[in-house]
Design a protein around this motif. Structure first.
Motif, PDB file in Angstrom:
ATOM      1  N   ALA A   8       9.447 -11.543  -4.876  1.00 15.52           N
ATOM      2  CA  ALA A   8      10.019 -11.841  -3.808  1.00 15.52           C
ATOM      3  C   ALA A   8      11.573 -12.044  -4.027  1.00 15.52           C
ATOM      4  CB  ALA A   8       9.156 -12.627  -2.855  1.00 15.52           C
ATOM      5  N   THR A  32       4.675  -7.023  11.036  1.00 16.19           N
ATOM      6  CA  THR A  32       4.202  -7.613   9.663  1.00 16.19           C
ATOM      7  C   THR A  32       3.357  -8.765   9.777  1.00 16.19           C
ATOM      8  OG1 THR A  32       6.217  -8.932   9.448  1.00 16.19           O
ATOM      9  CG2 THR A  32       6.071  -6.787   8.531  1.00 16.19           C
ATOM     10  N   CYS A  36      -0.474  -9.298   8.455  1.00 11.92           N
ATOM     11  CA  CYS A  36      -1.004 -10.459   7.588  1.00 11.92           C
ATOM     12  C   CYS A  36      -2.074 -11.139   8.085  1.00 11.92           C
ATOM     13  CB  CYS A  36       0.367 -11.123   7.439  1.00 11.92           C
ATOM     14  SG  CYS A  36       1.403 -10.702   6.174  1.00 11.92           S
ATOM     15  N   LYS A  56      13.379  -7.163   0.993  1.00 12.33           N
ATOM     16  CA  LYS A  56      12.639  -6.301   1.838  1.00 12.33           C
ATOM     17  C   LYS A  56      11.325  -6.862   1.921  1.00 12.33           C
ATOM     18  CE  LYS A  56      15.211  -2.208   1.096  1.00 12.33           C
ATOM     19  NZ  LYS A  56      15.029  -1.091   2.150  1.00 12.33           N
ATOM     20  N   HIS A  57      11.111  -8.250   1.853  1.00  8.97           N
ATOM     21  CA  HIS A  57       9.701  -8.898   1.904  1.00  8.97           C
ATOM     22  C   HIS A  57       9.594 -10.016   2.786  1.00  8.97           C
ATOM     23  CE1 HIS A  57       9.329  -6.703  -1.855  1.00  8.97           C
ATOM     24  NE2 HIS A  57       8.256  -6.599  -1.905  1.00  8.97           N
ATOM     25  N   LEU A  59       7.350 -13.451   3.739  1.00 15.01           N
ATOM     26  CA  LEU A  59       6.346 -14.400   3.391  1.00 15.01           C
ATOM     27  C   LEU A  59       5.920 -15.074   4.599  1.00 15.01           C
ATOM     28  CD1 LEU A  59       4.644 -15.355   0.857  1.00 15.01           C
ATOM     29  CD2 LEU A  59       6.492 -16.963   0.840  1.00 15.01           C
ATOM     30  N   LEU A  81       2.495 -11.866   1.296  1.00 15.71           N
ATOM     31  CA  LEU A  81       3.845 -11.363   1.222  1.00 15.71           C
ATOM     32  C   LEU A  81       3.696 -10.012   1.849  1.00 15.71           C
ATOM     33  CD1 LEU A  81       6.762 -11.546  -0.048  1.00 15.71           C
ATOM     34  CD2 LEU A  81       5.593 -10.835  -2.208  1.00 15.71           C
ATOM     35  N   HIS A  82       4.688  -9.541   2.551  1.00 20.99           N
ATOM     36  CA  HIS A  82       4.589  -8.266   3.299  1.00 20.99           C
ATOM     37  C   HIS A  82       5.997  -7.332   2.792  1.00 20.99           C
ATOM     38  CE1 HIS A  82       4.071  -5.068   5.709  1.00 20.99           C
ATOM     39  NE2 HIS A  82       2.895  -5.362   6.334  1.00 20.99           N
ATOM     40  N   PRO A  83       5.711  -6.194   2.294  1.00 21.08           N
ATOM     41  CA  PRO A  83       6.849  -5.566   1.951  1.00 21.08           C
ATOM     42  C   PRO A  83       7.492  -4.772   3.376  1.00 21.08           C
ATOM     43  CG  PRO A  83       5.074  -4.571   0.881  1.00 21.08           C
ATOM     44  CD  PRO A  83       4.604  -5.785   1.586  1.00 21.08           C
ATOM     45  N   TYR A  84       8.486  -4.681   3.495  1.00 13.73           N
ATOM     46  CA  TYR A  84       8.987  -3.906   4.835  1.00 13.73           C
ATOM     47  C   TYR A  84      10.169  -3.039   4.570  1.00 13.73           C
ATOM     48  CZ  TYR A  84      13.119  -7.039   5.270  1.00 13.73           C
ATOM     49  OH  TYR A  84      14.291  -7.698   5.335  1.00 13.73           O
ATOM     50  N   PRO A  89       0.576  -5.661   2.883  1.00 19.64           N
ATOM     51  CA  PRO A  89       0.665  -7.040   2.464  1.00 19.64           C
ATOM     52  C   PRO A  89      -0.288  -7.478   1.209  1.00 19.64           C
ATOM     53  CG  PRO A  89      -0.582  -6.660   4.425  1.00 19.64           C
ATOM     54  CD  PRO A  89      -0.111  -5.392   4.062  1.00 19.64           C
TER      55      PRO A  89
END
Length: 95
Positions: A8, A32, A36, A56-57, A59, A81-84, A89
């Motif tokens: 991240a 997001t 999660c 681009k994440h 938390l 931790l979710h990428p967008y 996640p």
């Protein structure tokens, strides 16, 4: 866990992110956060504290109750931790 946080931080150093509006950011955060909470596999999950945005994440820290038989009834906490804008996640237990 360290791998997730390192990823991240590196991602935030390499990218710039721009949202078109406050409404677009809020929709992204809602989407997001919901993903999660579901991925945490905790009963009655809730995001605690503030979300942290890295490039681009995003938390989140999620708390809830463990559903597993050997942990049933005990409170638990995980990081998500979710990428967008797209992505799945990843979950890591809070030590």
């Amino acid at each position: 866990m360290k791998k997730i946080l390192l990823m991240a931080v590196l991602a935030s150093a390499m990218t710039n992110v721009f949202a078109s509006s406050d409404a677009a950011w809020e929709a992204l955060y809602a989407r997001t956060e919901k993903a999660c909470l579901k991925k945490s596999n905790l009963n009655d999950p809730q995001v605690v504290g503030e979300r942290i945005v890295f490039g681009k994440h995003i938390l989140y820290r999620v708390e809830g109750i463990y559903p597993q038989a050997h942990m049933q009834g005990k409170k638990g906490s995980v990081y998500c931790l979710h990428p967008y804008p797209k992505g799945r996640p990843e979950i890591a237990d809070v030590p």
